[in-house]
Write a protein that holds these residues in place. Structure first.
Motif, mmCIF file in Angstrom:
data_model
loop_
_atom_site.group_PDB
_atom_site.id
_atom_site.type_symbol
_atom_site.label_atom_id
_atom_site.label_comp_id
_atom_site.label_asym_id
_atom_site.label_seq_id
_atom_site.Cartn_x
_atom_site.Cartn_y
_atom_site.Cartn_z
ATOM 1 N N LYS A 92 0.880 -1.184 -0.104
ATOM 2 C CA LYS A 92 -0.025 -0.112 0.235
ATOM 3 C C LYS A 92 0.936 1.159 -0.022
ATOM 4 C CE LYS A 92 -3.677 -2.289 2.798
ATOM 5 N NZ LYS A 92 -4.264 -2.490 3.923
ATOM 6 N N ARG A 93 1.985 1.176 0.137
ATOM 7 C CA ARG A 93 3.010 2.119 0.340
ATOM 8 C C ARG A 93 4.243 2.120 -0.524
ATOM 9 N NH1 ARG A 93 3.707 2.405 6.725
ATOM 10 N NH2 ARG A 93 4.922 0.326 6.342
ATOM 11 N N GLY A 94 3.907 1.563 -1.918
ATOM 12 C CA GLY A 94 5.096 1.605 -2.799
ATOM 13 C C GLY A 94 5.997 0.437 -2.582
ATOM 14 N N GLU A 95 5.415 -0.472 -1.857
ATOM 15 C CA GLU A 95 6.594 -1.669 -1.914
ATOM 16 C C GLU A 95 6.584 -2.514 -3.108
ATOM 17 O OE1 GLU A 95 3.834 -0.985 0.182
ATOM 18 O OE2 GLU A 95 4.256 -1.462 2.378
ATOM 19 N N VAL A 96 7.875 -2.648 -3.677
ATOM 20 C CA VAL A 96 7.946 -3.587 -4.732
ATOM 21 C C VAL A 96 8.016 -5.142 -4.447
ATOM 22 C CG1 VAL A 96 9.496 -3.915 -6.797
ATOM 23 C CG2 VAL A 96 9.069 -1.760 -5.768
ATOM 24 N N ASN A 97 9.144 -5.514 -3.278
ATOM 25 C CA ASN A 97 9.017 -6.708 -2.879
ATOM 26 C C ASN A 97 8.228 -7.155 -1.652
ATOM 27 O OD1 ASN A 97 10.602 -7.952 -5.169
ATOM 28 N ND2 ASN A 97 12.143 -6.543 -4.515
ATOM 29 N N PHE A 98 7.260 -7.192 -1.462
ATOM 30 C CA PHE A 98 6.335 -7.188 -0.319
ATOM 31 C C PHE A 98 6.719 -8.448 0.344
ATOM 32 C CE2 PHE A 98 2.060 -7.222 2.003
ATOM 33 C CZ PHE A 98 2.320 -6.173 2.867
ATOM 34 N N ILE A 99 6.240 -9.581 -0.153
ATOM 35 C CA ILE A 99 6.445 -10.783 0.550
ATOM 36 C C ILE A 99 6.939 -11.755 -0.586
ATOM 37 C CG2 ILE A 99 5.735 -12.875 2.168
ATOM 38 C CD1 ILE A 99 3.267 -11.253 2.654
ATOM 39 N N GLN A 107 2.849 -9.802 12.457
ATOM 40 C CA GLN A 107 3.110 -8.524 13.157
ATOM 41 C C GLN A 107 3.428 -8.374 14.372
ATOM 42 O OE1 GLN A 107 -1.031 -7.203 12.639
ATOM 43 N NE2 GLN A 107 -0.770 -6.901 10.344
ATOM 44 N N PRO A 108 4.824 -8.837 14.617
ATOM 45 C CA PRO A 108 5.440 -9.079 15.934
ATOM 46 C C PRO A 108 5.710 -7.676 16.671
ATOM 47 C CG PRO A 108 6.873 -9.462 14.362
ATOM 48 C CD PRO A 108 5.645 -9.386 13.430
ATOM 49 N N LEU A 109 5.861 -7.515 17.704
ATOM 50 C CA LEU A 109 6.332 -6.362 18.446
ATOM 51 C C LEU A 109 7.643 -5.851 18.137
ATOM 52 C CD1 LEU A 109 4.975 -6.890 22.090
ATOM 53 C CD2 LEU A 109 3.910 -5.416 20.384
ATOM 54 N N VAL A 110 8.079 -4.888 18.238
ATOM 55 C CA VAL A 110 9.505 -4.261 17.933
ATOM 56 C C VAL A 110 10.548 -4.998 18.757
ATOM 57 C CG1 VAL A 110 11.224 -2.349 17.730
ATOM 58 C CG2 VAL A 110 8.791 -2.007 16.990
ATOM 59 N N LEU A 116 12.718 2.283 8.799
ATOM 60 C CA LEU A 116 12.272 1.118 9.902
ATOM 61 C C LEU A 116 10.881 0.871 9.768
ATOM 62 C CD1 LEU A 116 14.560 2.177 13.090
ATOM 63 C CD2 LEU A 116 14.257 -0.072 11.851
ATOM 64 N N LEU A 117 10.060 1.918 9.452
ATOM 65 C CA LEU A 117 8.614 1.631 9.371
ATOM 66 C C LEU A 117 8.254 0.645 8.367
ATOM 67 C CD1 LEU A 117 7.376 5.466 9.948
ATOM 68 C CD2 LEU A 117 7.245 3.216 11.613
ATOM 69 N N TYR A 118 9.190 0.690 7.027
ATOM 70 C CA TYR A 118 8.875 -0.056 6.123
ATOM 71 C C TYR A 118 9.500 -1.466 6.358
ATOM 72 C CZ TYR A 118 7.157 3.020 2.503
ATOM 73 O OH TYR A 118 6.396 3.802 1.647
ATOM 74 N N GLY A 119 10.710 -1.360 6.953
ATOM 75 C CA GLY A 119 11.008 -2.773 7.336
ATOM 76 C C GLY A 119 10.492 -3.474 8.153
ATOM 77 N N LEU A 120 9.734 -2.870 9.156
ATOM 78 C CA LEU A 120 8.861 -3.551 10.177
ATOM 79 C C LEU A 120 7.558 -3.804 9.888
ATOM 80 C CD1 LEU A 120 10.968 -1.739 13.375
ATOM 81 C CD2 LEU A 120 10.866 -4.058 12.670
ATOM 82 N N ASN A 121 7.267 -3.090 8.688
ATOM 83 C CA ASN A 121 5.849 -3.099 8.068
ATOM 84 C C ASN A 121 4.889 -2.586 9.309
ATOM 85 O OD1 ASN A 121 4.031 -3.745 5.883
ATOM 86 N ND2 ASN A 121 3.352 -5.473 7.005
ATOM 87 N N MET A 122 5.392 -1.139 9.852
ATOM 88 C CA MET A 122 4.445 -0.575 10.797
ATOM 89 C C MET A 122 3.802 0.379 10.114
ATOM 90 S SD MET A 122 7.260 0.139 13.905
ATOM 91 C CE MET A 122 5.852 0.751 15.077
#
Length: 526
Positions: free
Chosen positions: A258-265, A317-320, A481-487
């Motif tokens: 939803k935020r421009g990710e190219v390689n999501f999973i 969706q784990p905690l940080v 980090l918001l992208y890396g942690l999918n927050m």
């Protein structure tokens, strides 16, 4: 003009280098690559052509290279004693721009290569490259176009022709994006009819509305097939019978970029499964416990385990805190940038700082012109900037970011936090989901300004990264980090991060009305 290159030396060795100028010929480019990468042997060069969905083309003329940055693939001569470079033993001597993806400290061996399917384009192509269909369909389309040109008669599209066209289009579209939006699907239908006018639908409409609908449903069917085949990106959305969320309802939230990710999973690398990837993660975790860390090994293991990590952060969706325990390397500065590049194909720090320098003057002018529309916070911010007499560029960057949430009417106090070095840090971070903490010395100097002694990133009430040089750098790492942690972006800071995502990083083609209005004001001469 500088040229940034991502060079696939071999399946196990990928390097990022920057040339100060564009070479004048292909031969000069080969010489540059041999010198910088210490290559031996003969090779040809292929490049990813954005005009054809990043398909590989042989580089015959240096002018064919995309401007600014390009992805190259080296094709080694079979009869030559090609020798891709060894990874330097002194890992600390590798420059930051030259460490994109060093996969192994050993030389390349085809039998031990790791193949991973990863998308390399971040933008939907315009126009969309319509693929070549099967030979018989291409013949019918060619004759149909000729008849349409002469008599205006449409081709009678049989079921076989339509299925072939839709199948090929679905495959090409998925290779770029698993969940294209309505406008992107429409652009494909429009380009299909433009290339093959005999397929235009009769009537007074656009001539491709029916094709757009068919493409949409075919793409959905194609995703279902891939889900059954085990494709991670779509299998994550497989709704199981009786599945409920934590509230006990049967609501289902679609997990998609939803935020421009190219390689999501992405799917797991070839010859790897969850068990073997978990073993690689354990090796990575052990390496992070060492005093003298092997940074090349860490990068290699982070590359290999990318699919497992994305599966965890999206599905579970784990905690940080949990991510810090399982994936401590993800919070290294180098790996924050690397992970952002894996997800979006964008250079986090380079793109962000370049955009900030590009827009900072315009932002401050915009703040001045419209400061009356805001509370005293904007006026105080500009007054603080006007009092600066040194390091103006750095202060301009900082004020540009500090004024952004005020201008887009977010709550800047939720993002930019301050405390004194004599205050308990826990008090400043209490209740903070996402923020940047600036720690000031508890002493007012002769110039009535406190000294910044620390800048840190706060996530879920904990300091995740500290001792950062300045606020803009901290903001860039926080965004990564918001992208890396999918927050999710915090609700009270939604428009601030959306502005950075859409305007600064150019990750998305669409945005909210508020950010569209802000962008118009920003790009209009003040």
């Amino acid at each position: 003009m500088a040229l940034l290159l991502r060079v696939h030396v071999s399946p196990k060795l990928i390097r990022k280098i920057q040339l100060s100028t564009v070479p004048e010929s292909v031969k000069q480019l080969q010489d540059e690559l041999q010198a910088k990468l210490r290559l031996e042997g003969d090779f040809a060069i292929q490049y990813e052509d954005p005009d054809f969905g990043n398909a590989l083309c042989n580089l015959m003329d240096i002018n064919e290279l995309p401007a600014g940055r390009a992805v190259l693939h080296l094709i080694w001569e079979e009869n030559a004693s090609a020798s891709p470079p060894q990874t330097p033993s002194d890992h600390s001597a590798i420059s930051s721009i030259d460490t994109a993806s060093v996969s192994s400290a050993s030389s390349f061996s085809p039998s031990s290569s790791t193949q991973t399917y990863m998308r390399s384009t971040s933008q939907w192509p315009n126009p969309f490259p319509i693929p070549i269909f099967s030979y018989d369909v291409e013949l019918k389309l060619r004759k149909g176009n000729e008849v349409y040109e002469k008599a205006g008669a449409n081709l009678s599209v049989t079921r076989d022709i339509k299925m072939e066209i839709l199948d090929k289009l679905a495959q090409e579209m998925f290779a770029i994006k698993a969940y294209p939006d309505k406008n992107e699907i429409t652009s494909v239908a429009q380009e299909l009819v433009s290339k093959h006018p005999c397929l235009k639908e009769p009537g007074n409409g656009t001539g491709y509305d029916g094709w757009a609908t068919s493409i949409k449903f075919k793409l959905g069917n194609y995703r279902s097939k891939l889900s059954q085949a085990g494709c991670s990106e779509v299998a994550v959305n497989r709704k199981r019978r009786g599945e409920e969320d934590d509230s006990g309802s049967n609501r289902f939230s679609l997990k998609k970029p939803k935020r421009g990710e190219v390689n999501f999973i992405p799917d797991a690398p070839e010859n790897y499964n969850d068990e073997s990837l978990e073993n690689e993660r354990c090796i990575l975790e052990d390496e992070m416990k060492k005093r003298d860390k092997n940074m090349a090994l860490i990068t290699q293991k982070m590359d290999i385990t990318f699919s497992l990590r994305r599966k965890e952060v999206v599905e579970m969706q784990p905690l940080v805190k949990e991510m810090q325990l399982r994936w401590p390397a993800l919070f290294l500065k180098e790996q924050i940038c690397a992970e952002f590049s894996r997800i979006t194909t964008k250079d986090l720090m380079g793109t962000f700082m370049t955009a900030l320098d590009t827009y900072s003057l315009r932002l401050i002018k915009l703040y001045r012109v419209r400061k009356a529309a805001f509370r005293n916070d904007m006026d105080s911010l500009l007054q603080k900037f006007d009092e600066q007499v040194s390091n103006i560029v750095q202060h301009r960057r900082t004020i540009s970011l500090e004024g952004l949430p005020i201008f887009v009417r977010d709550d800047e106090t939720k993002l930019f936090l301050t405390c004194l070095d004599t205050d308990p840090v826990e008090r400043a971070t209490r209740g903070v989901t996402v923020g940047i903490l600036t720690v000031l010395e508890d002493y007012m100097g002769p110039d009535s300004q406190s000294t910044v002694i620390n800048t840190a990133i706060v996530l879920e009430e904990d300091i995740i990264l500290d001792d950062l040089p300045d606020l803009p750098t901290a903001f860039a790492y926080l965004f990564g980090l918001l992208y890396g942690l999918n927050m999710e972006f915090p609700k009270e800071l939604k428009y601030t991060f959306e502005a950075v995502q859409h305007i600064f990083m150019e990750l998305t083609s669409t945005c909210s009305q508020r950010i569209r209005s802000f962008k118009t004001k920003l790009l209009t001469k003040v």
